[in-house]
Design an enzyme around this catalytic site. Structure first.
Site, PDB file in Angstrom:
ATOM      1  N   ASP A  46      33.689  56.702  42.063  1.00  0.00           N
ATOM      2  CA  ASP A  46      34.342  56.728  40.526  1.00  0.00           C
ATOM      3  C   ASP A  46      33.573  55.447  39.844  1.00  0.00           C
ATOM      4  O   ASP A  46      33.589  54.390  40.414  1.00  0.00           O
ATOM      5  CB  ASP A  46      35.908  56.338  40.742  1.00  0.00           C
ATOM      6  CG  ASP A  46      36.451  56.207  39.398  1.00  0.00           C
ATOM      7  OD1 ASP A  46      36.703  57.259  38.742  1.00  0.00           O
ATOM      8  OD2 ASP A  46      36.834  55.072  38.913  1.00  0.00           O
ATOM      9  N   TYR A  51      32.181  49.732  33.219  1.00  0.00           N
ATOM     10  CA  TYR A  51      32.319  48.799  34.170  1.00  0.00           C
ATOM     11  C   TYR A  51      30.818  48.166  34.381  1.00  0.00           C
ATOM     12  O   TYR A  51      30.494  47.272  34.940  1.00  0.00           O
ATOM     13  CB  TYR A  51      32.359  49.565  35.537  1.00  0.00           C
ATOM     14  CG  TYR A  51      33.762  50.314  35.833  1.00  0.00           C
ATOM     15  CD1 TYR A  51      34.828  49.884  34.818  1.00  0.00           C
ATOM     16  CD2 TYR A  51      34.101  51.307  36.924  1.00  0.00           C
ATOM     17  CE1 TYR A  51      36.250  50.843  34.929  1.00  0.00           C
ATOM     18  CE2 TYR A  51      35.159  51.738  36.907  1.00  0.00           C
ATOM     19  CZ  TYR A  51      36.493  51.521  36.073  1.00  0.00           C
ATOM     20  OH  TYR A  51      37.504  51.941  36.155  1.00  0.00           O
ATOM     21  N   LYS A  80      33.265  57.712  32.797  1.00  0.00           N
ATOM     22  CA  LYS A  80      34.053  57.698  31.533  1.00  0.00           C
ATOM     23  C   LYS A  80      33.577  57.431  30.360  1.00  0.00           C
ATOM     24  O   LYS A  80      32.818  56.522  30.204  1.00  0.00           O
ATOM     25  CB  LYS A  80      35.215  56.981  31.862  1.00  0.00           C
ATOM     26  CG  LYS A  80      35.876  57.107  33.358  1.00  0.00           C
ATOM     27  CD  LYS A  80      37.148  56.298  33.862  1.00  0.00           C
ATOM     28  CE  LYS A  80      37.392  56.126  35.480  1.00  0.00           C
ATOM     29  NZ  LYS A  80      36.879  55.099  36.121  1.00  0.00           N
ATOM     30  N   HIS A 113      38.151  57.874  29.037  1.00  0.00           N
ATOM     31  CA  HIS A 113      38.922  56.680  29.912  1.00  0.00           C
ATOM     32  C   HIS A 113      40.240  56.182  29.363  1.00  0.00           C
ATOM     33  O   HIS A 113      41.067  55.880  30.328  1.00  0.00           O
ATOM     34  CB  HIS A 113      37.850  55.310  29.843  1.00  0.00           C
ATOM     35  CG  HIS A 113      37.997  54.261  30.728  1.00  0.00           C
ATOM     36  ND1 HIS A 113      36.771  53.741  31.125  1.00  0.00           N
ATOM     37  CD2 HIS A 113      38.989  54.009  31.698  1.00  0.00           C
ATOM     38  CE1 HIS A 113      37.153  52.834  32.303  1.00  0.00           C
ATOM     39  NE2 HIS A 113      38.549  52.836  32.580  1.00  0.00           N
ATOM     40  N   GLN A 186      43.508  60.627  35.619  1.00  0.00           N
ATOM     41  CA  GLN A 186      43.536  59.225  36.441  1.00  0.00           C
ATOM     42  C   GLN A 186      44.511  58.186  35.895  1.00  0.00           C
ATOM     43  O   GLN A 186      44.309  57.829  34.767  1.00  0.00           O
ATOM     44  CB  GLN A 186      42.038  58.710  36.401  1.00  0.00           C
ATOM     45  CG  GLN A 186      41.741  57.671  37.493  1.00  0.00           C
ATOM     46  CD  GLN A 186      40.307  57.260  37.409  1.00  0.00           C
ATOM     47  OE1 GLN A 186      40.186  55.958  37.226  1.00  0.00           O
ATOM     48  NE2 GLN A 186      39.509  58.130  37.821  1.00  0.00           N
TER      49      GLN A 186
HETATM   50  N1  LIG Z   1      40.739  54.583  34.872  1.00  0.00           N
HETATM   51  C1  LIG Z   1      40.980  53.411  34.660  1.00  0.00           C
HETATM   52  O1  LIG Z   1      41.543  52.877  33.725  1.00  0.00           O
HETATM   53  C2  LIG Z   1      41.087  52.607  35.811  1.00  0.00           C
HETATM   54  C3  LIG Z   1      41.682  51.319  36.023  1.00  0.00           C
HETATM   55  C4  LIG Z   1      41.584  50.351  37.089  1.00  0.00           C
HETATM   56  C5  LIG Z   1      41.015  51.017  38.232  1.00  0.00           C
HETATM   57  N2  LIG Z   1      40.190  52.256  38.447  1.00  0.00           N
HETATM   58  C6  LIG Z   1      39.380  52.736  39.369  1.00  0.00           C
HETATM   59  O2  LIG Z   1      39.992  52.753  40.436  1.00  0.00           O
HETATM   60  C7  LIG Z   1      39.567  52.061  41.313  1.00  0.00           C
HETATM   61  C8  LIG Z   1      40.560  51.462  42.495  1.00  0.00           C
HETATM   62  O3  LIG Z   1      41.511  50.532  41.629  1.00  0.00           O
HETATM   63  P1  LIG Z   1      41.861  48.944  41.567  1.00  0.00           P
HETATM   64  O4  LIG Z   1      40.301  48.465  41.881  1.00  0.00           O
HETATM   65  O5  LIG Z   1      42.239  48.397  40.404  1.00  0.00           O
HETATM   66  O6  LIG Z   1      42.640  48.724  42.803  1.00  0.00           O
HETATM   67  P2  LIG Z   1      42.613  49.044  44.260  1.00  0.00           P
HETATM   68  O7  LIG Z   1      41.811  49.734  44.842  1.00  0.00           O
HETATM   69  O8  LIG Z   1      44.003  49.244  44.451  1.00  0.00           O
HETATM   70  O9  LIG Z   1      42.551  47.310  44.885  1.00  0.00           O
HETATM   71  C9  LIG Z   1      41.306  46.726  45.033  1.00  0.00           C
HETATM   72  C10 LIG Z   1      41.493  45.559  45.875  1.00  0.00           C
HETATM   73  O10 LIG Z   1      41.878  45.418  46.921  1.00  0.00           O
HETATM   74  C11 LIG Z   1      41.064  44.879  47.907  1.00  0.00           C
HETATM   75  N3  LIG Z   1      41.140  45.774  49.045  1.00  0.00           N
HETATM   76  C12 LIG Z   1      40.610  47.044  49.203  1.00  0.00           C
HETATM   77  N4  LIG Z   1      40.620  47.571  50.531  1.00  0.00           N
HETATM   78  C13 LIG Z   1      41.614  46.736  51.075  1.00  0.00           C
HETATM   79  C14 LIG Z   1      42.086  46.765  52.464  1.00  0.00           C
HETATM   80  N5  LIG Z   1      41.860  47.689  53.350  1.00  0.00           N
HETATM   81  N6  LIG Z   1      42.986  45.688  52.612  1.00  0.00           N
HETATM   82  C15 LIG Z   1      43.112  44.762  52.034  1.00  0.00           C
HETATM   83  N7  LIG Z   1      42.629  44.521  50.716  1.00  0.00           N
HETATM   84  C16 LIG Z   1      41.778  45.622  50.114  1.00  0.00           C
HETATM   85  C17 LIG Z   1      39.605  44.717  47.246  1.00  0.00           C
HETATM   86  O11 LIG Z   1      39.081  43.535  47.530  1.00  0.00           O
HETATM   87  P3  LIG Z   1      37.470  43.658  48.244  1.00  0.00           P
HETATM   88  O12 LIG Z   1      36.801  44.484  47.223  1.00  0.00           O
HETATM   89  O13 LIG Z   1      37.091  42.098  47.863  1.00  0.00           O
HETATM   90  O14 LIG Z   1      37.227  44.013  49.605  1.00  0.00           O
HETATM   91  C18 LIG Z   1      40.172  44.709  45.837  1.00  0.00           C
HETATM   92  O15 LIG Z   1      40.305  43.258  45.519  1.00  0.00           O
HETATM   93  C19 LIG Z   1      38.774  51.055  40.587  1.00  0.00           C
HETATM   94  O16 LIG Z   1      37.706  50.226  41.193  1.00  0.00           O
HETATM   95  C20 LIG Z   1      38.221  51.756  39.476  1.00  0.00           C
HETATM   96  O17 LIG Z   1      36.993  52.813  39.925  1.00  0.00           O
HETATM   97  C21 LIG Z   1      40.356  52.879  36.990  1.00  0.00           C
END
Ligand SMILES: NC(=O)c1ccc[n+]([C@@H]2O[C@H](COP(=O)([O-])OP(=O)(O)OC[C@H]3O[C@@H](n4cnc5c(N)ncnc54)[C@H](OP(=O)(O)O)[C@@H]3O)[C@@H](O)[C@H]2O)c1
Length: 325
Positions: A46, A51, A80, A113, A186
């Site tokens: 994704d 980004y 997106k 997005h 999403q």
């Molecule tokens: N459509 C949208 O508007 C939108 C908005 C937000 C996100 N997204 C997408 O969704 C993805 C995921 O969401 P997100 O990045 O906001 O949040 P997330 O996946 O819930 O959390 C990511 C964070 O958690 C840490 N982490 C990952 N695996 C872990 C584990 N097993 N144990 C402990 N900590 C862990 C990561 O640290 P490290 O990387 O340092 O390991 C990072 O700081 C994004 O990367 C993006 O692709 C889309």
């Protein structure tokens, strides 16, 4: 190779239920991380034009494909249309750039997005007014944009189309006017914010829900500090209901949260650039939460008050007529 679960999308596409999120990573760490993610078995990536990491992802993907380690058709690539592309005449321009950045001929799933639009100012994805507010374009016309999204399916540049951060009313408007229906929504979705009404609406309309921030976005607080925004970040990974269940299955809290999403029929896209966590997050196909534990996790829902990402880092965004929350 990890045996992912696949979700069937209308039209015959298969989407791996556990994908790899890429927001907020630097180019250097992401190149290594995507390499590792592919090695670990992720086949759903994704990303998004905003980004600003599509080129790095494209570099790794094309290396894998040219070395014969990966077939394009085995990868499910999501990107997106940015908020500054939220007008019919800009859709093709941004899609073409994403295709070039990612070095592919097609995108598997192209999402709008955000439902609100910004002014399209070259070189500035988030333009700001002299008053310091995000420079919104109030003329955002979802139906007109959607018609362009449909054309790109017909031209073969994208296999399927969907939306992100849209509410029920906004999705319904698209459904009422679509020739090609959105296959996926999403949204932010995790144990504290389970979006039950929106998920039911999507299920009733055959729209697959992808959960972003499925771990509660533990890194987001630090990221938002750059924009002068301080928010109380939830510690879902440390919640005792989650940690107790994790101990019981000899799994980690993250694995339990991801399994919870998948067992509800949802797709999850956790982000990590840490090697151990990249492996951990996809190592969730050798256990199953029982009904009682699923119920306990369902019971952690706190409703809309638990939303983490409301886009208020964009000062003035709530004035946009299509602000969704
Ligand atoms: N459509 C949208 O508007 C939108 C908005 C937000 C996100 N997204 C997408 O969704 C993805 C995921 O969401 P997100 O990045 O906001 O949040 P997330 O996946 O819930 O959390 C990511 C964070 O958690 C840490 N982490 C990952 N695996 C872990 C584990 N097993 N144990 C402990 N900590 C862990 C990561 O640290 P490290 O990387 O340092 O390991 C990072 O700081 C994004 O990367 C993006 O692709 C889309």
């Amino acid at each position: 190779m990890v045996a992912n679960i696949f979700v069937d999308l209308p039209g015959g596409l298969k989407m791996p239920a556990l994908g790899y999120g890429t927001w907020q990573s630097t180019d250097k760490e992401l190149e290594d991380a995507v390499e590792l993610a592919l090695q670990a078995g992720y086949r759903h990536i994704d990303t998004a034009y905003v980004y600003e990491n599509e080129k790095v992802i494209g570099k790794v993907i094309s290396r894998w494909i040219s070395q014969g380690k990966l077939k394009r058709e085995d990868l499910f690539l999501v990107t997106k249309l940015p908020g500054s592309g939220n007008r019919p005449e800009a859709v093709k321009k941004f899609l073409k750039r994403s295709l070039e950045n990612l070095q592919v001929d097609y995108i598997d799933l192209y999402l709008i997005h955000v439902p609100f639009g910004f002014k399209d100012i070259e070189g500035d994805l988030h333009p700001v007014t002299p008053e310091g507010e995000i420079d919104i374009d109030v003329a955002t016309n979802h139906v007109g944009i959607w018609k362009e999204m449909e054309r790109n399916v017909e031209s073969g540049w994208v296999k399927s189309i969907g939306v992100s951060n849209f509410n029920i009313k906004q999705i319904q408007r698209i459904l009422n006017n679509a020739r090609i229906r959105p296959v996926s929504l999403q949204i932010e979705l995790h144990a504290y914010f389970q979006q039950k009404e929106l998920v039911k609406f999507c299920k009733d309309n055959n729209i697959v829900v992808t959960c972003y921030s499925p771990l509660g976005a533990p890194g987001l607080g630090k990221f938002l500090e750059q924009f002068g925004q301080q928010i109380d970040m939830p510690d879902i990974l440390g919640n005792t209901v989650v940690t107790d269940i994790a101990k019981k299955y000899n799994k980690t809290p993250a694995q339990v949260l991801l399994r919870h999403c998948l067992q509800k029929g949802l797709v999850a896209i956790p982000k990590s650039v840490t090697p151990k966590r990249i492996h951990e997050n996809i190592d969730i196909f050798d256990f199953k939460l029982n009904d009682q534990d699923m119920e306990k996790l369902n019971g952690l829902d706190q409703g809309p008050a638990a939303r983490i990402l409301d886009f208020s880092a964009f000062k003035g965004i709530k004035k946009h007529p299509e602000y969704p929350f």
